[in-house]
Design an enzyme around this catalytic site. Structure first.
Site, PDB file in Angstrom:
ATOM      1  N   MET A  51       0.855  -1.185   0.000  1.00 59.34           N
ATOM      2  CA  MET A  51       0.000   0.000   0.000  1.00 59.34           C
ATOM      3  C   MET A  51       0.890   1.233   0.000  1.00 59.34           C
ATOM      4  O   MET A  51       1.741   1.390   0.879  1.00 59.34           O
ATOM      5  CB  MET A  51      -0.939   0.001   1.211  1.00 59.34           C
ATOM      6  N   CYS A  56      -3.295  -2.135  -9.985  1.00 58.55           N
ATOM      7  CA  CYS A  56      -3.510  -0.765  -9.517  1.00 58.55           C
ATOM      8  C   CYS A  56      -4.592  -0.073 -10.348  1.00 58.55           C
ATOM      9  O   CYS A  56      -4.487  -0.004 -11.578  1.00 58.55           O
ATOM     10  CB  CYS A  56      -2.209   0.029  -9.605  1.00 58.55           C
ATOM     11  N   GLY A  75      -9.407  -8.952  -0.752  1.00 62.40           N
ATOM     12  CA  GLY A  75     -10.635  -8.173  -0.765  1.00 62.40           C
ATOM     13  C   GLY A  75     -11.526  -8.483   0.416  1.00 62.40           C
ATOM     14  O   GLY A  75     -11.942  -9.634   0.608  1.00 62.40           O
ATOM     15  N   ASP A  76     -11.787  -7.474   1.255  1.00 58.38           N
ATOM     16  CA  ASP A  76     -12.739  -7.576   2.360  1.00 58.38           C
ATOM     17  C   ASP A  76     -12.314  -8.571   3.436  1.00 58.38           C
ATOM     18  O   ASP A  76     -13.149  -9.298   3.989  1.00 58.38           O
ATOM     19  CB  ASP A  76     -14.139  -7.923   1.848  1.00 58.38           C
ATOM     20  N   GLY A 126      -5.131  -5.824   2.848  1.00 57.52           N
ATOM     21  CA  GLY A 126      -4.756  -4.453   2.565  1.00 57.52           C
ATOM     22  C   GLY A 126      -5.357  -3.501   3.581  1.00 57.52           C
ATOM     23  O   GLY A 126      -4.906  -3.382   4.718  1.00 57.52           O
TER      24      GLY A 126
END
Length: 446
Positions: free
Chosen positions: A51, A161, A273-274, A296
């Site tokens: 990140m 990205c 993701g999530d 992330g």
């Protein structure tokens, strides 16, 4: 960056049901199997996602130390730094912790900031570096530097990205649409790694992995074609952020598509993701069949999330629920790590972006938050935290769900910024090639 004392965990974490002891290690077995990537033995298959402006050496250090604190005793290393396995590989007992995105052009040009980013924390177990590039020759040259100069043990290629400044030139999540370019970059990276290992007489290979999205939008999926090309190129594993570029970070990640990718390829698949909790990580494994998870935004202001994930993956019920005093201790530790890494002025300024994430859900008040995001020295940081704390009750407990869940602004779906005519063909034409000459970013970190 030198090793620093571990941040203080709240007493409730150390005595929570399921907290490990030698007997507990014997009783319980991991609910998630380890992952092997070439010579890398990843006993707990969780990865800190790159990140920009977040996953510098200081933050990686915090996340890894929390993850390792939750390991079963048999897996917990006695010393800092690389750990060699019985077969000569490298162990990553609590997962991989990847650098901020490094641009290949900046690395090849020996940009000072980029070189500092790839000289990673010497206490790390496995040096994982993510590269961004759009030119096969430049990517190959960057990989050669990392491998020949012994700067990396694992290289990840960024094709996910969604930031407009990247996609409008055909990079990031836009690039996999051009299958010939994608294949050429992956082949160049793998071949460069293999040849540099041989030339430098390194004792073990440096695997190359890929991170990508579902595609540009629902009408332009790329991930299954990309997986086939990756397998042909010798890529070691795939990470799928289960959103399209159009989704950016909005809406729900489509875990069913991670399962779809797992069924379509023989390569290891990591889902992204999530992941907001340890239970989410285990749920992703069960629902998708994936081989690892990538975290992330969920760990922003919550480096202890890796303790929860490691506990969950090893079948333990212990979870970290810090009260405000424990969070303050982590903020101070993070500030000192950043000051050591970047210098005090720059380090404390860098910490400011983390303050709101750390204090999410805690009833500290707007005035205290506003003061904390203006501090410019460790002394000012300590004084502002002290003033905030003295205005509050003796005990400020963990606020529960208010401190959890999504961090930052997910935004809303947006049409990806793409070069004119980019979607007309999945193969490069001369106009595309001319455009890509300008698409190589020369600044690392996103």
């Amino acid at each position: 960056m030198s090793a620093s004392p571990e941040p203080i965990l709240p007493p409730t974490d150390l005595s929570a049901p399921g907290a490990h002891s030698p007997a507990d290690t014997v009783r319980r077995t991991a609910v998630v199997p380890p992952l092997r990537l070439g010579p890398l033995q990843i006993d707990t298959p969780v990865v800190l996602a790159p990140m920009a402006g977040v996953t510098n050496a200081s933050f990686r250090h915090l996340c890894r130390r929390y993850g390792e604190k939750a390991l079963p005793a048999a897996l917990c290393p006695a010393l800092e730094g690389p750990v060699t396995t019985a077969d000569g590989g490298l162990a990553a007992p609590a997962g991989l912790y990847v650098t901020e995105m490094v641009t290949t052009r900046a690395l090849v040009e020996r940009n000072a900031k980029t070189l500092a980013m790839v000289r990673t924390d010497p206490t790390e177990r496995v040096r994982s570096i993510q590269l961004y590039g759009v030119d096969p020759a430049t990517v190959a040259a960057a990989v050669h530097i990392l491998v020949a100069e012994d700067l990396a043990d694992h290289i990840d290629l960024n094709f996910g990205c969604p930031v407009p400044k990247v996609t409008r030139k055909g990079g990031g999540a836009a690039l996999p649409w051009k299958r010939d370019l994608l294949a050429a970059i992956m082949r160049a990276a793998v071949q460069a790694s293999q040849s540099a290992v041989a030339a430098a007489h390194r004792p073990r290979e440096v695997p190359v992995t890929v991170k990508m999205r579902l595609g540009i939008d629902d009408a332009h999926e790329t991930f299954l074609d990309a997986a086939r090309l990756a397998a042909d190129a010798g890529i070691s594993a795939l990470t799928l952020h289960a959103r399209t570029a159009r989704q950016h970070y909005a809406g729900k990640a489509r875990w069913d598509q991670i399962a779809r990718l797992k069924e379509a390829t023989s390569l290891p698949v990591l889902g992204n993701g999530d992941i907001w909790s340890g239970d989410d990580a285990v749920a992703m494994f069960r629902e998708t069949g994936c081989d690892g998870v990538v975290v992330g935004r969920g760990c922003q202001g919550r480096p202890w999330l890796f303790a929860d994930i490691v506990s969950a993956m090893h079948g333990r019920a212990a979870r970290t629920r810090p009260d405000l005093d424990a969070v303050i201790a982590v903020i101070k530790e993070h500030g000192r790590l950043l000051a050591s890494e970047l210098g005090e002025d720059r380090g404390v300024r860098d910490l400011r972006k983390h303050i709101g994430w750390y204090l999410k859900g805690y009833p500290v008040g707007g005035a205290a938050r506003a003061e904390l995001v203006r501090v410019s020295s460790l002394g000012e940081l300590d004084a502002a935290l002290a003033r905030m704390r003295e205005r509050l009750p003796e005990v400020v407990p963990y606020p529960g769900p208010a401190a959890e869940g999504p961090r930052g602004r997910a935004g809303s779906p947006r049409s990806p910024h793409l070069p004119d005519g980019w979607l007309d063909s999945p193969y490069l034409d001369e106009t595309d090639r001319a455009l890509l000459a300008d698409a190589e970013l020369d600044v690392s970190g996103g």
